[in-house]
Motif scaffolding. Structure first.
Motif, PDB file in Angstrom:
ATOM      1  N   LEU A 315       0.826  -1.208   0.000  1.00 16.82           N
ATOM      2  CA  LEU A 315       0.000   0.000   0.000  1.00 16.82           C
ATOM      3  C   LEU A 315       0.861   1.259   0.000  1.00 16.82           C
ATOM      4  O   LEU A 315       0.515   2.259  -0.649  1.00 16.82           O
ATOM      5  N   VAL A 316       1.990   1.207   0.700  1.00 18.00           N
ATOM      6  CA  VAL A 316       2.887   2.363   0.743  1.00 18.00           C
ATOM      7  C   VAL A 316       3.439   2.663  -0.653  1.00 18.00           C
ATOM      8  O   VAL A 316       3.369   3.796  -1.140  1.00 18.00           O
ATOM      9  N   TRP A 317       3.977   1.634  -1.315  1.00 23.78           N
ATOM     10  CA  TRP A 317       4.567   1.832  -2.637  1.00 23.78           C
ATOM     11  C   TRP A 317       3.510   2.131  -3.690  1.00 23.78           C
ATOM     12  O   TRP A 317       3.755   2.903  -4.631  1.00 23.78           O
ATOM     13  N   MET A 322       1.063   5.754  -7.578  1.00 24.17           N
ATOM     14  CA  MET A 322      -0.156   6.344  -8.106  1.00 24.17           C
ATOM     15  C   MET A 322      -0.133   7.867  -8.018  1.00 24.17           C
ATOM     16  O   MET A 322      -0.647   8.563  -8.897  1.00 24.17           O
ATOM     17  N   ALA A 323       0.469   8.398  -6.961  1.00 22.91           N
ATOM     18  CA  ALA A 323       0.573   9.849  -6.838  1.00 22.91           C
ATOM     19  C   ALA A 323       1.400  10.432  -7.984  1.00 22.91           C
ATOM     20  O   ALA A 323       1.028  11.442  -8.592  1.00 22.91           O
ATOM     21  N   TYR A 328       1.596  13.283 -13.185  1.00 22.46           N
ATOM     22  CA  TYR A 328       2.015  13.305 -14.588  1.00 22.46           C
ATOM     23  C   TYR A 328       0.828  13.560 -15.508  1.00 22.46           C
ATOM     24  O   TYR A 328       0.893  14.406 -16.412  1.00 22.46           O
ATOM     25  N   GLN A 329      -0.278  12.850 -15.277  1.00 22.64           N
ATOM     26  CA  GLN A 329      -1.417  13.004 -16.173  1.00 22.64           C
ATOM     27  C   GLN A 329      -2.072  14.365 -16.034  1.00 22.64           C
ATOM     28  O   GLN A 329      -2.540  14.946 -17.023  1.00 22.64           O
TER      29      GLN A 329
END
Length: 356
Positions: A315-317, A322-323, A328-329
């Motif tokens: 979950l940490v990675w 995802m952040a 980026y998007q």
């Protein structure tokens, strides 16, 4: 019981929703670009609306598959072996779409460009159908045996549960095509000048009736074919808010396109897709892959999940990754905001460089 498997169920569902919203309008653009664009320059402009973002949008499918493998390895093993043929179809259709977008401008020929346009339109439309049929199989359930495996022929007599393609899964596939065509048409209307935008709105206005009709039929038959859906609604009545979100979004599409509020119409379509997919996830929980034969053989968030410690560390990675992907998007979409312009023959080389 730990809530980590449920959390990962929600995260995977959110990633799938994100993929459908983002790459969904890419597929819809492919489905409408022959009808909204009448000239080579207009079709080039339509492709320019997704040129800078289409490959980034498809990354969400890979990310969702990777997350699924990490969080629910039993589901990954069962589903990817049972759905081997459909997954190969998805792979080849994704490859064809990428080739069509990248190759169409390499040779200025009256044969070369239309050929790749046909490939782009056909692969985009068929991919929407295949992905929808896959969702229909998950909602209906598959014949999982005592060893945790299943096999289905591509089709037999089209009765539910007798093959990957039956009347229910085909209906879901056609609804997926109609919904993504609507979504892509709204993106074209938002990103292109007139008269292309006007043609896109006209396409959406016609396709909308198919989306409305198929959505109603699928909702009715899903309640009958998958008993977990009405059971969850009875247990958690707040779940009715999700189909209401989908209905509100669907009703908002014709309201906004009639007023040429293209951005709001696209957001309404986004709300419809979000509501429909969230309703599907809500209706299936706690199953990640229900069994159509013996219910106890179905894969749930508990018996298909990875170990507790792995889920917590992952979950940490996942959060960090995802952040970065979201940042980026956001930057890419802000950089390429606004409507695209028409590119003629004199601008062909520049169009290649910018992806339009």
């Amino acid at each position: 019981m730990s809530d980590m498997p449920t959390l990962w169920f929600c995260l995977v569902a959110a990633m799938i929703v994100g993929y459908v919203i983002l790459d969904g309008f890419d597929l819809g653009v492919g489905a409408v670009h022959f009808f909204a664009g009448k000239t080579r320059e207009e079709r080039r402009a339509i492709l320019g609306t997704i040129g800078p973002v289409w490959d980034g949008n498809e990354v969400w499918l890979i990310a969702a598959g990777g997350t699924l493998y990490f969080a629910f390895p039993a589901l990954y093993a069962t589903a990817f072996s049972g759905f081997y043929l459909p997954l190969m179809l998805v792979l080849w259709l994704l490859i064809l779409r990428g080739l069509a977008i990248e190759f169409r401008n390499h040779i200025d020929s009256p044969v070369w460009t239309p050929f790749w346009d046909v490939i782009f339109a056909g692969s985009s439309s068929l991919l929407a159908v295949v992905l929808g049929a896959a969702l229909g199989n998950v909602m209906r359930g598959v014949p999982i045996d005592s060893a945790g495996r299943f096999f289905e022929p591509l089709w037999t007599d089209f009765k539910p549960g007798t093959g990957i393609l039956d009347w229910y899964t085909v209906m879901v596939g056609l609804c997926s095509l109609a919904a993504l065509t609507m979504h892509g048409g709204l993106w074209v209307a938002l990103k292109t000048p007139e008269p292309v935008a006007g043609r896109a709105r006209a396409i959406v206005a016609r396709v909308w009736w198919w989306v409305l009709s198929l959505t109603g039929l699928i909702t009715l038959f899903t309640m009958r074919l998958q008993p977990q859906v009405p059971a969850n609604l009875a247990r958690w009545p707040w779940g009715t808010l999700l189909p209401l979100l989908a209905l509100a979004g669907l009703m908002g599409v014709p309201w906004f396109i009639a007023r040429r509020a293209d951005a709001r119409a696209f957001l309404a379509s986004t709300a419809y897709l979000t509501g429909m997919l969230a309703s599907a996830a809500f209706g299936l929980y706690p199953y990640v892959l229900p069994a159509s034969t013996v219910a106890e053989r179905g894969l749930t968030v508990t018996n298909a999940a990875a170990g507790e410690s792995g889920l917590r560390i992952g979950l940490v990675w996942w959060t960090i990754g995802m952040a970065l992907a979201v940042i980026y998007q956001v930057v890419v979409y802000r950089h390429f905001r606004g409507r695209v312009g028409m590119v003629g023959k004199r601008g062909m080389e520049m169009g290649r460089e910018t992806g339009s």
